[in-house]
Structures are given as structure tokens and as C-alpha cells.
Design an enzyme around this catalytic site. Structure first.
Site, short mmCIF file in Angstrom:
data_model
loop_
_atom_site.label_atom_id
_atom_site.label_comp_id
_atom_site.label_asym_id
_atom_site.label_seq_id
_atom_site.Cartn_x
_atom_site.Cartn_y
_atom_site.Cartn_z
N GLU A 1 28.56 29.67 26.44
CA GLU A 1 27.57 30.13 27.44
C GLU A 1 28.12 31.43 27.99
O GLU A 1 29.10 31.44 28.74
CB GLU A 1 27.38 29.08 28.54
CG GLU A 1 26.15 29.32 29.40
CD GLU A 1 26.45 30.15 30.63
OE1 GLU A 1 26.15 31.37 30.59
OE2 GLU A 1 26.98 29.62 31.62
N CYS B 1 25.70 34.34 35.61
CA CYS B 1 25.12 34.66 34.29
C CYS B 1 23.60 34.57 34.32
O CYS B 1 22.91 35.36 33.68
CB CYS B 1 25.66 33.72 33.23
SG CYS B 1 27.43 33.83 32.99
#
Length: 453
Positions: free
Chosen positions: A227, A261
Site C-alpha cells: 500500500e 496516502c
């Protein structure tokens, strides 16, 4: 390994890094624990995970304060992070047995088969500093409940958080070796991945870190989940509730002081409502007031490290030098200080960092577009593909356009957020694999076919 308060610059704690002998001992302990841990009925593992959730709830203030002091997140957000970790523990404690139940298959010739799910063993988790508890529990809750064991290599600037997380599992009664924290630098990761008892690795972090971990694991033919970064589009169409969209856009950009993110980073607005959106958006961001991380009323405090603040400013400065419009002006951070003020930049072109790079902090890139087609084109004109937000009052249009956006998630009329019930992950250079929900608990399982002859 130093724990430093980024708001004051104060050295909080200092730890000796684990030696190679200590790392080897931890791996041996993890392997021994796995051999018995995997044999426990899943209901027993789930009961312990539920206790871990309770330990978190009983110590929200304690763990929240550690987060705020160590990486600069405001205390209200830190406590919310701890509570969210409790939620994911409770979610898998309740759902894991059903998710991992044998799945029967009836074949056309009358024969029977089934799919069973077996844990792999030790999984190495290389985790970042920005959500120092949540990122770890997002990995640990499903994997430990499923029968795997975890080794944590946390970011070097949050060692107190790393040790506190191990403490949670110890207090909850998990057997020795099921979850261990390693205080090590990145230089020791390759040897751990290469160890025959370590079966897989997961990383949340930068694109560069993802490339390194993927290469190291690929060399050993070991499973990974990555990720990585994101430059999430936030698309506002002319039929949207513009005022509400602007309010949520500001929250999406300012949560965790932009160090996320899945934070909205590129705001793509149809020209018919662009001026209205900008007015509300700028006002909403200006309403966030700075303060000490432990101040209950602070909207933001500082970035996690001085070098991160300066790196972000250089991206802003380079964009301005190439002609970016400054809609909201921040300040240049002082040397060795982590303080930063939000920016809004417009009139962006592809040669600017604010157009193409991830801005990991409170800087918003805004785009004026003539129609939906241009909005989707700019949204997809990115190397990243993590999350996205789309604002329109037309449900049919939302459904059609959401299918055209290149990302791991599309949130309609809402801010992108991770949730135990929803698969989480990205495409393109935002990584691969999924965390959370049923997808997440099966990533590090052997999906085994059993055919009954």
C-alpha cells in the site's frame, strides 16, 4: 533509535537497535509460536483479538498521547486512531471464523471438493509513521486472528508506538512470539525477508520503499501486499452540493495534517462552480487553527519531521517557479523545524511537482475543467491510483463515472476513508493487494483445494 517530539524538538526516549542475534531469536520465537498458534480453534484466537480491542479502549488516552508526542498528530485525531484500531480488532474477532470457513464446491460429475484456508506463518510488516497504530492493526488484526504471526519493523521515528503495540497484544494474553516488534533499520529487512521461516511481507509506505520490498521478496518468491503513495482526485461536478463538497474537501486535505496516502490531494472542479468552490474551500482551510499536539482545540500542529516539511516546501517552491498560482500562501519552514502552513495552488501544468507528484502534507492542488470528460481525464492522469472522491447529485452519473476512475476506491459525495468492512488498496504505483474486509484476511492464507475422490 531516537523518539523525538517534532513539535518541540525534545528527545523523548532513546533505544538500542536490536542486534542480528536478537532478530534471529525473534524469528525463532515467532516460528515456534506459529506451530501452536495455527492449531488453536479460530474462536480462541478471535477471543484474544477481542481482548486486544478492549485493551486499546481502556488505554485510549495513554496510547493517544504517545502518538501525538512522537509524530505530531493532534490529540483528538490520535485518540480517534486508537479507537479505530479497537474497531478493527473487534471486527475480525466477530467475522473471521465465518470468512475463513471451508467453502464447499459441487462439481458437474457429482464429485465434491472444498476450499480451505491455512495460514502461511511469519509475516513481516514494514510500517510507516503517519498512522503509527492504525497501519499496524490494519495488518495485525486479520492476520493474527487467521493464524499467522507478525513481526513488526516500524518507522524509525516512532519506536514508542512500536513497543506500545506489542504491549497491547501482551496485555491481551497473546502467546509469546505471536506478535513482536523489532527495533531495526531498513538495512536489516532484506535478511529477514530471505529467512526461510518468514513467509511473506507487507509494506505501507513510499513508492521507493515498495520497489525495494517487492524486489527483495520477489527474489525469494514470497507473497507481498503493498500500500504505497497516492495523489487522490476529488472531483466536484457542477450539479454537486458545492458548499458541502468544499467543507469535506478541506477536511480531506487537512486530516493528519495532510500526511495520508488516501488524503484528497488534487481538487478537480467544473468551471461553472469553480469560483464558488474555491471561496468555500479556502475559507474552510483557513478555519483550521494551529496549536500544540496535546491542545484539545488545535486543528493541526506540525509535520512529523523537519526534513519532511522542507521536502514538501521544495515541491511547492518548484511549482510556483514554473508558474503555479498561489491561492492560499503558507510559509517556508525554518531549518530543523517541523512547522508548516497550508498552501492552495492552482493553474497547474504537468511539468510541476504539484501536478504529478504526491504532496505528503497540507498542500492542495486545484484544477478548473470544462466538463466531466476533462475531469476524468485529469483524475486518471497520474501514476497513482489509491482512492478518489466524486461529487454529484445524480446517482446514475455517479455510477457511470465511478467505473471510469482508475483507483482502488471511489467514494461518492464523501471523503475517502478506510473502514474494516471495505477492501482497501490501490492500483498502478499505489501498490497491489488488499487490506481489510474479507479480501484482507485472505491475502496471506494458503487457499487450498481439497478434492474428494
Amino acid at each position: 533509535m531516537k523518539s523525538i517530539n517534532p513539535y518541540t524538538g525534545e528527545l523523548l526516549e532513546e533505544y538500542a537497535e536490536h542486534t542480528e542475534e536478537q532478530v534471529e531469536s525473534a524469528i525463532q520465537s515467532g516460528q515456534e509460536a506459529f506451530l501452536s498458534w495455527r492449531e488453536l480453534p479460530i474462536a480462541q484466537r478471535a477471543a484474544l483479538m477481542k481482548k486486544a480491542g478492549q485493551v486499546l479502549r481502556d488505554n485510549v488516552d495513554k496510547y493517544g498521547k504517545i502518538i501525538s508526542l512522537e509524530m505530531g498528530k493532534v490529540i483528538t485525531e490520535s485518540r480517534s486512531e486508537v479507537e479505530k484500531c479497537a474497531w478493527v480488532c473487534e471486527y475480525y474477532a466477530e467475522k473471521a471464523e465465518e470468512m475463513l470457513a471451508d467453502a464447499p464446491i459441487s462439481l458437474p460429475d457429482g464429485k465434491e471438493a472444498k476450499v480451505v484456508y491455512n495460514p502461511l506463518g511469519i509475516v513481516l510488516a514494514v510500517m510507516p509513521w503517519n498512522f503509527p497504530f492504525w497501519q499496524v492493526f490494519r495488518f495485525a488484526a486479520p492476520n493474527l486472528t487467521a493464524g499467522n504471526v507478525g513481526l513488526l519493523k516500524h518507522a524509525s521515528n516512532v519506536p514508542q508506538c512500536a513497543l506500545a503495540i506489542e504491549e497491547v497484544f501482551t496485555k491481551a494474553g497473546f502467546p509469546k512470539g505471536v506478535f513482536q516488534t523489532l527495533l531495526i533499520g531498513s538495512d536489516k529487512v532484506a535478511n529477514i525477508i530471505a529467512h526461510p521461516d518468514v513467509k511473506a511481507a507487507t509494506l505501507t509506505g513510499s513508492e521507493k520503499a515498495g520497489q525495494i520490498i517487492a524486489a527483495q521478496a520477489g527474489e525469494q518468491i514470497k507473497k507481498t501486499v503493498l500500500e504505497l503513495g497516492g495523489s487522490d482526485p476529488f472531483i466536484v461536478l457542477k450539479d454537486a452540493d458545492v458548499k458541502e463538497a468544499a467543507k469535506v474537501a478541506a477536511k480531506g486535505r487537512m486530516i493528519n495534517f495532510g500526511q495520508s496516502c488516501i488524503a484528497a490531494k488534487r481538487f478537480i472542479v467544473e468551471e461553472a462552480v469553480y469560483d464558488e468552490f474555491i471561496a468555500h474551500f479556502k475559507s474552510a482551510i483557513e478555519d483550521y487553527s494551529p496549536g500544540d499536539p496535546l491542545d484539545e482545540h488545535a486543528g493541526y500542529a506540525c509535520m512529523a519531521r523537519p526534513d519532511l516539511a522542507m521536502e514538501l516546501y521544495k515541491q511547492v517552491e518548484a511549482s510556483i517557479q514554473k508558474g503555479a498560482e498561489v491561492i492560499l500562501e503558507g510559509i517556508k519552514p525554518e531549518e530543523d523545524k517541523a512547522f508548516f502552513k497550508p498552501y492552495i495552488l492552482g493553474n497547474l501544468t504537468p511539468d510541476m511537482p504539484a501536478y504529478s507528484e504526491e504532496l505528503f502534507g497540507p498542500v492542495a492542488s486545484v484544477f478548473k475543467v470544462k466538463d466531466e470528460a476533462e475531469a476524468i481525464a485529469i483524475a486518471n492522469d497520474s501514476e497513482f491510483g489509491l482512492g478518489s472522491s466524486l461529487w454529484t447529485k445524480d446517482p446514475e452519473k455517479a455510477d457511470q463515472l465511478s467505473r471510469k476512475i482508475e483507483s482502488g476506491a471511489v467514494f461518492i459525495n464523501s471523503m475517502v476513508a478506510s473502514n474494516p468492512y471495505l477492501p482497501f488498496g490501490g492500483i498502478k504505483k499505489s501498490g497491489y493487494g488488499r487490506e481489510l474486509a474479507e479480501n484482507g484476511i485472505k491475502e496471506f492464507m494458503n487457499v487450498k483445494t481439497v478434492f474428494m475422490g
